[in-house]
Design a protein around this motif. Structure first.
Motif, PDB file in Angstrom:
ATOM      1  N   ALA A 185       0.834  -1.209   0.000  1.00 24.09           N
ATOM      2  CA  ALA A 185       0.000   0.000   0.000  1.00 24.09           C
ATOM      3  C   ALA A 185       0.863   1.252   0.000  1.00 24.09           C
ATOM      4  CB  ALA A 185      -0.931  -0.020   1.206  1.00 24.09           C
ATOM      5  N   GLN A 186       1.945   1.206   0.812  1.00 26.23           N
ATOM      6  CA  GLN A 186       2.809   2.387   0.880  1.00 26.23           C
ATOM      7  C   GLN A 186       3.514   2.621  -0.447  1.00 26.23           C
ATOM      8  OE1 GLN A 186       5.686   2.277   4.029  1.00 26.23           O
ATOM      9  NE2 GLN A 186       6.627   4.229   3.447  1.00 26.23           N
ATOM     10  N   GLN A 187       3.989   1.530  -1.066  1.00 22.30           N
ATOM     11  CA  GLN A 187       4.713   1.668  -2.331  1.00 22.30           C
ATOM     12  C   GLN A 187       3.807   2.119  -3.470  1.00 22.30           C
ATOM     13  OE1 GLN A 187       6.241  -2.309  -2.670  1.00 22.30           O
ATOM     14  NE2 GLN A 187       8.237  -1.781  -1.774  1.00 22.30           N
ATOM     15  N   SER A 188       2.507   1.895  -3.326  1.00 25.60           N
ATOM     16  CA  SER A 188       1.608   2.230  -4.430  1.00 25.60           C
ATOM     17  C   SER A 188       1.438   3.734  -4.601  1.00 25.60           C
ATOM     18  CB  SER A 188       0.242   1.575  -4.210  1.00 25.60           C
ATOM     19  OG  SER A 188      -0.453   2.191  -3.144  1.00 25.60           O
ATOM     20  N   VAL A 189       1.759   4.505  -3.587  1.00 25.67           N
ATOM     21  CA  VAL A 189       1.667   5.959  -3.711  1.00 25.67           C
ATOM     22  C   VAL A 189       2.917   6.450  -4.444  1.00 25.67           C
ATOM     23  CG1 VAL A 189       1.468   8.148  -2.487  1.00 25.67           C
ATOM     24  CG2 VAL A 189       0.358   6.101  -1.568  1.00 25.67           C
ATOM     25  N   PRO A 190       2.793   7.065  -5.597  1.00 28.53           N
ATOM     26  CA  PRO A 190       3.973   7.505  -6.347  1.00 28.53           C
ATOM     27  C   PRO A 190       4.846   8.447  -5.522  1.00 28.53           C
ATOM     28  CG  PRO A 190       1.988   7.696  -7.686  1.00 28.53           C
ATOM     29  CD  PRO A 190       1.539   7.383  -6.294  1.00 28.53           C
ATOM     30  N   LEU A 191       6.136   8.405  -5.758  1.00 24.05           N
ATOM     31  CA  LEU A 191       7.063   9.243  -4.997  1.00 24.05           C
ATOM     32  C   LEU A 191       6.652  10.719  -4.982  1.00 24.05           C
ATOM     33  CD1 LEU A 191      10.531   7.719  -5.976  1.00 24.05           C
ATOM     34  CD2 LEU A 191       9.565   7.854  -3.674  1.00 24.05           C
TER      35      LEU A 191
ATOM     36  N   PHE B 232       4.179  12.715   1.013  1.00 22.66           N
ATOM     37  CA  PHE B 232       4.537  13.888   1.809  1.00 22.66           C
ATOM     38  C   PHE B 232       6.056  13.960   1.945  1.00 22.66           C
ATOM     39  CE2 PHE B 232       0.248  13.281   3.967  1.00 22.66           C
ATOM     40  CZ  PHE B 232      -0.337  14.356   3.308  1.00 22.66           C
ATOM     41  N   PHE B 233       6.602  15.113   1.639  1.00 19.66           N
ATOM     42  CA  PHE B 233       7.991  15.420   1.944  1.00 19.66           C
ATOM     43  C   PHE B 233       7.990  16.700   2.773  1.00 19.66           C
ATOM     44  CE2 PHE B 233       8.541  12.602  -1.604  1.00 19.66           C
ATOM     45  CZ  PHE B 233       9.727  11.923  -1.325  1.00 19.66           C
TER      46      PHE B 233
ATOM     47  N   GLY C  26       6.684  10.019   2.991  1.00 18.93           N
ATOM     48  CA  GLY C  26       5.803   9.207   3.817  1.00 18.93           C
ATOM     49  C   GLY C  26       4.344   9.486   3.527  1.00 18.93           C
ATOM     50  N   ASN C  27       3.501   8.752   4.226  1.00 24.13           N
ATOM     51  CA  ASN C  27       2.058   8.862   4.033  1.00 24.13           C
ATOM     52  C   ASN C  27       1.353   9.549   5.186  1.00 24.13           C
ATOM     53  OD1 ASN C  27       2.275   7.627   1.579  1.00 24.13           O
ATOM     54  ND2 ASN C  27       1.669   5.594   2.310  1.00 24.13           N
TER      55      ASN C  27
ATOM     56  N   LEU D 274      -0.034   6.452   8.897  1.00 23.30           N
ATOM     57  CA  LEU D 274      -0.724   7.024  10.041  1.00 23.30           C
ATOM     58  C   LEU D 274      -0.584   6.122  11.263  1.00 23.30           C
ATOM     59  CD1 LEU D 274      -2.623   9.193  11.203  1.00 23.30           C
ATOM     60  CD2 LEU D 274      -4.558   7.838  10.359  1.00 23.30           C
ATOM     61  N   GLY D 275      -0.600   4.812  11.059  1.00 22.89           N
ATOM     62  CA  GLY D 275      -0.476   3.893  12.185  1.00 22.89           C
ATOM     63  C   GLY D 275       0.880   3.957  12.855  1.00 22.89           C
ATOM     64  N   ASN D 276       1.895   4.424  12.154  1.00 24.57           N
ATOM     65  CA  ASN D 276       3.236   4.508  12.724  1.00 24.57           C
ATOM     66  C   ASN D 276       3.552   5.871  13.317  1.00 24.57           C
ATOM     67  OD1 ASN D 276       3.975   1.836  12.136  1.00 24.57           O
ATOM     68  ND2 ASN D 276       4.526   2.396  10.030  1.00 24.57           N
ATOM     69  N   LEU D 277       2.577   6.791  13.328  1.00 23.59           N
ATOM     70  CA  LEU D 277       2.818   8.111  13.906  1.00 23.59           C
ATOM     71  C   LEU D 277       3.079   7.966  15.392  1.00 23.59           C
ATOM     72  CD1 LEU D 277       0.825  11.306  13.033  1.00 23.59           C
ATOM     73  CD2 LEU D 277       1.451  10.840  15.399  1.00 23.59           C
TER      74      LEU D 277
END
Length: 995
Positions: A816-822, A826-827, A867-868, A901-904
């Motif tokens: 899921a994380q990798q599916s969001v294009p670079l 969020f940077f 990150g997401n 969000l779960g790792n915040l």
């Protein structure tokens, strides 16, 4: 009046001569030649002769007077002829014409500018027009042109009369000719300066090359001021320089100024006993500004110097002056200053106050105790008088008519010499209250509408200031409803109990005026349909100056008019139905803006030659922006703009078509944008974006705006550093279709440098296959910023940002994380987000990944991955540092970019070199220098707990040669990862506040 009497006598004589006995005859018809320009209702009001009634000479006189009073006629005559046993009465009139618009056609040669030209015509929109007005305007324009060196200007007027609405439009066609140049001036009097010096300080001749400048009124005045400043620099403060004449030689096109110069004596202003700089004397002694020496100015200088020294802590200062007899061409003014002991205000308190708390009173006081930015506090006799008046007015405005306010000063507070305690004493007295409020004279408007405007009411405090406020409010309410002659009188009398009063207001409404029609002119390129949609005043509406001004503002808001003049035709006439006029000058259709800027900080572009600094390196990024706009496209008020930005970290170009007042709704606009963006501000990769979007904006209120946007873009990633991202599935161009909405609430008192208020934004979006997107995710970003004034000079500003990206329906083979294009992740980090990091360095980093599932892990590079989720919190304490233009800032930043969000997490410490989901803190100090384009900012931050990570010290080609299946000992040294840190010290230089 004499003319009207003569007309009456002539008219009566004509009636008697034509019929012998018209007096008392029946009127069979009333005719007008030509047709009357008045509104039928006004004609019936001011002309009493009616068909079927009896003709009387007195009625004829009344009709003539009434028609003249309307201002619509320059001549009125009455004819009569017998018909059908009665008489036909015919009014033969000559209509008055009014100024409907002025246009000046010329080449764009300034000065003078268009505003000066229109002002000098002295032709007032809506005012009665005569042929002499044109001659006077030509004379005035000619004088203006000659003052600006355009002696050959030819002005040809063109007058057009509109017989339908009796408007006159005047166009002045101007051929300026060539502008004259200066030549050596003639000096009368003993100038005491050489010709070269005079020419240098006047600026009428260019230095070195000795070319004469062109004549302009501003250059002539600047030359005189330059000569006066030269004398002032030589202490000749009473020097006089006057222009006697400007002689023009038509053959050579030269202008020779003749000046009369009187240098006057030198004036020496000095101080005794206390030394003050010349800069201070020039600022506070007005003889330097007024160029004369008299007793009133010297006394004013005495007061100013006393107030200045008291503000420096010398509260017992004594200032006097004396003027010595002139000697050797020098007139000396001596200020004798005994400063006394220097004091410090250590306490300011308020006593006797019950109705208002001390903080409310202190907010209105200039006297202040010593603080960080006021080393000695603030006190002077002028401040003392002003504070007593301010507090006195505060109480009287709330009904305390008998209040007494005084300030006492203890300059030996608690026995410590030089320490001052200031006490403001308040004797409140009784509060006066309104028992009854009576309003009379209201007939044509609703009583509740008038009452709603009032500050006074039964049971409320009684104050004179409220009576004045009510007067303005009531008259404004009547003006808004078409009563320009309304009057308001206020009175009061003692009530049944002490300190109680009865208030009565008397309103005389006067005659009501109505809109007969709205006439526009001057819109040559702008479509009339756009103009008509903007006008909300309709025939028959009350003639409201407020609504008239609101329409004028809406025309300006269209952005297509450089000037909008509005007036009422024939404002002095007695007619109740009047035309409202709008005359336009259309703005230039093309605008060009060029901007230059720069940033200094740690950032950098992707580099495949050196992977040794994943945290970025110190760099200087100059930027150039060029924006071109085409206003009023197709005459519809639409705008087409091209915006470009070029720097070594970003290249951007966009074309936008903007349509304001979408569906003719105020505050609503729609825009269509094509965008190309080549960004290299993330160390890990470069991103190219080609985008098309449609956005609708709606302003719900002054502070609340909503945006709805549909975007479709193609995102391409290149210059990728990390091996795992070289998989084609990560590098292939992607289509992103996203629908988003944005809500902005802005209640800041100053957008560029706020000191109080709130700023909130909410941005949510959804990318889905339904919208043609190859990736699916939801996105939300919330920001809340608040600004508090802790004191008059201390500002506490804080901002919290929270964002989350929630991917779904990930393609096969991707998490899921990798599916969001670079580029969509969020940077963060940098001057505007989190100063614990350099630009875009926050969040997860490459720790090495398997290129193939289940395969060996690549060497870590330490480069940011984005990150997401994000959470940033910033707190700033802003305070004066040096003078009024330099501000200091103490700040604390905390937060990070998180993998999800779960790792915040709010953890302070990093678990290990592979843990980046914790909160990073930074403290620091900044300087803000106020400039016209915003504060220039320099921030120095210290990161308290920066992350550590393993990075690669070679190039990308060397990284690819490292075999992840072998141990480090059997490979080159550069294959061994090196432990690094993002750094404790960060610094940023840019323009604008952080938030």
């Amino acid at each position: 009046m004499v003319r009207r009497v003569l007309l009456f006598l002539l008219t009566t004589s004509a009636l008697l001569a034509q019929s012998g006995q018209f007096e008392g005859k029946k009127i069979v018809d009333v005719q007008y030649s030509p047709a009357s320009p008045l509104d039928p209702a006004d004609l019936a009001k001011f002309q009493p002769l009616k068909k079927g009634e009896t003709l009387r000479a007195a009625d004829v006189a009344e009709a003539i007077d009434g028609l003249f009073s309307t201002g619509a006629f320059t001549d009125v005559a009455v004819e009569a002829e017998p018909a059908g046993g009665g008489v036909i009465v015919r009014f033969v009139t000559k209509a008055q014409y009014f100024t409907g618009g002025v246009d000046i056609e010329r080449k764009i040669i300034v000065p003078p500018n268009r505003g000066e030209l229109h002002s000098n015509t002295q032709l007032t929109l809506g005012a009665p027009f005569t042929d002499d007005d044109v001659d006077n305007a030509i004379g005035s324009l000619t004088r203006l042109f000659t003052l600006n060196g355009l002696y050959e200007a030819k002005i040809t007027p063109n007058v057009e009369r509109n017989d339908e609405d009796h408007q006159v439009f005047i166009t002045f066609n101007v051929r300026e000719g060539k502008r004259a140049k200066y030549e050596m001036p003639v000096i009368n009097g003993n100038a005491m300066l050489s010709n070269d010096t005079i020419l240098r300080v006047t600026g009428w001749r260019i230095p070195i090359i000795h070319w004469w400048r062109q004549v302009t009124n501003a250059q002539t005045r600047a030359g005189i001021q330059g000569l006066l400043r030269k004398y002032e620099g030589k202490d000749r403060l009473t020097a006089k320089v006057e222009i006697d004449k400007l002689d023009y030689n038509a053959k050579t096109r030269r202008v020779q100024p003749t000046l009369t110069v009187d240098p006057g004596p030198k004036v020496k202003v000095t101080t005794l006993e206390t030394k003050l700089s010349k800069r201070v004397l020039r600022r506070y002694v007005p003889v330097f500004q007024e160029h004369t020496v008299d007793n009133d100015l010297l006394v004013e200088g005495k007061r100013n110097l006393q107030d200045y020294l008291q503000s420096q802590g010398y509260y017992d200062v004594d200032v006097d002056f004396r003027v010595l007899p002139p000697e050797n061409d020098v007139e000396t003014v001596e200020y004798v200053i005994a400063k006394g002991q220097r004091h410090k205000v250590v306490q300011v308190r308020v006593t006797g106050n019950k109705y208002f708390d001390s903080e409310t009173i202190r907010e209105r006081m200039f006297i202040a105790p010593a603080a960080l930015n006021l080393r000695r506090g603030r006190f002077s006799e002028a401040f003392r008088r002003r504070d007593e008046e301010n507090v006195d007015e505060l109480y009287k405005a709330n009904g305390f008519r008998d209040v007494q306010v005084s300030i006492t000063v203890d300059d030996n507070f608690k026995g410590r010499a030089g320490e001052v305690a200031v006490t403001l004493h308040v004797t409140e007295g009784s509060q006066w209250v309104i028992d009854n409020l009576t309003i009379s004279g209201i007939q044509q408007v609703k009583r509740e509408d008038v009452a709603a405007e009032l500050a006074s009411a039964a049971g409320q405090p009684f104050a004179d200031v409220n009576l004045a406020t009510d007067r303005n409010a009531v008259l404004t309410a009547y003006f808004r409803r078409g009563f320009p002659d309304a009057t308001f009188k206020a009175g009061w009398q003692a009530g049944s109990a002490p300190n109680h009063v009865d208030v009565f207001y008397t309103i005389a409404e006067g005659e009501r005026q109505y809109v007969r029609g709205v006439i526009t002119s001057g819109n040559h390129m702008t479509r009339q349909s756009l103009v008509d949609k903007t006008i909300t005043m309709k025939p028959g509406d009350p003639l409201s100056p407020v609504e008239q001004s609101d329409v004028q503002k809406r025309f300006y808001d269209l952005g297509v008019f450089a000037r909008v003049d509005t007036a009422v035709q024939n404002p002095g006439g007695a007619a109740a139905h009047k035309y409202v006029l709008y005359n336009f000058e259309e703005a230039s259709r093309y605008t060009l803006n060029i901007g230059v800027g720069a940033q200094i900080a740690r950032f950098g572009s992707p580099s495949q030659n050196n992977l040794g600094s994943p945290g970025g390196s110190t760099g200087f990024s100059p930027a150039l922006s060029i924006n071109i706009s085409r206003l009023n496209f197709l005459g519809l008020g639409h705008t087409v703009s091209l915006r470009t930005n070029y720097s070594n970290i970003e290249k951007k170009a966009s074309i936008t078509y903007q349509q304001p007042r979408f569906f003719n709704v105020a505050g609503r606009s729609i825009s269509y944008t094509l965008l190309y963006d080549d960004t290299r501000n993330v160390r890990t990769f470069s991103a190219k974006r080609q985008e098309a979007d449609v956005q609708i904006s709606q302003q719900f209120s002054k502070s609340l705006t909503g945006l709805f946007r549909v975007s479709y873009r193609r995102v391409t990633v290149s210059n990728v550093i990390i091996p795992v991202l070289l998989v084609p599935q990560f590098l292939q161009p992607l289509r992103i279709g996203i629908v988003s909405a944005n809500l902005v609430q802005d209640r800041r008192n100053n957008q560029g440098n706020p000191s109080r208020g709130v700023y909130n934004t909410l941005d949510i979006g959804l990318a889905s296959k339904v919208f043609g997107s190859q990736r699916s995710f939801g996105r939300a970003l919330v920001r809340n910023a608040t600004y508090y004034k802790l004191s008059k000079s201390l500002i506490l500003a804080r901002q919290t940002q929270f964002g989350v990206i929630a991917p779904f329906s990930a393609p096969n083979g991707l998490t899921a994380q990798q599916s969001v294009p670079l580029p969509e992740r969020f940077f963060g980090g940098g001057a505007d987000s989190l100063r614990a990091f350099s630009y875009n360095q926050a969040g997860p980093r490459d720790i090495g990944s398997a290129v193939v599932a289940g395969g060996p892990t690549s060497k870590p590079t330490g480069f940011p991955l984005g990150g997401n989720a994000l959470l940033f919190n910033t707190v700033e304490l802003r305070f004066p540092l040096l003078g009024e233009n330099i501000q200091g800032v103490l700040f604390h930043d905390m937060g990070n970019i998180y993998s999800s969000l779960g790792n915040l997490s709010f953890r302070y410490k990093q678990k290990n070199t592979e843990d980046f989901d914790y909160t990073v803190h930074a403290i620091g100090f900044g300087i803000r220098y106020r400039t016209p384009v915003g504060p220039v900012r320099l921030d120095l931050a210290y990161s308290l707990n920066p992350p550590s990570f393993y990075g690669f010290k070679g190039s990308q080609s060397q990284l690819l040669l490292c075999d992840p299946t072998k141990d480090s000992a059997s490979q080159p040294g550069y294959c061994t990862p090196a432990k690094q840190n993002s750094g404790h010290i960060q610094y940023f230089f840019s323009i604008g506040q952080t938030f």
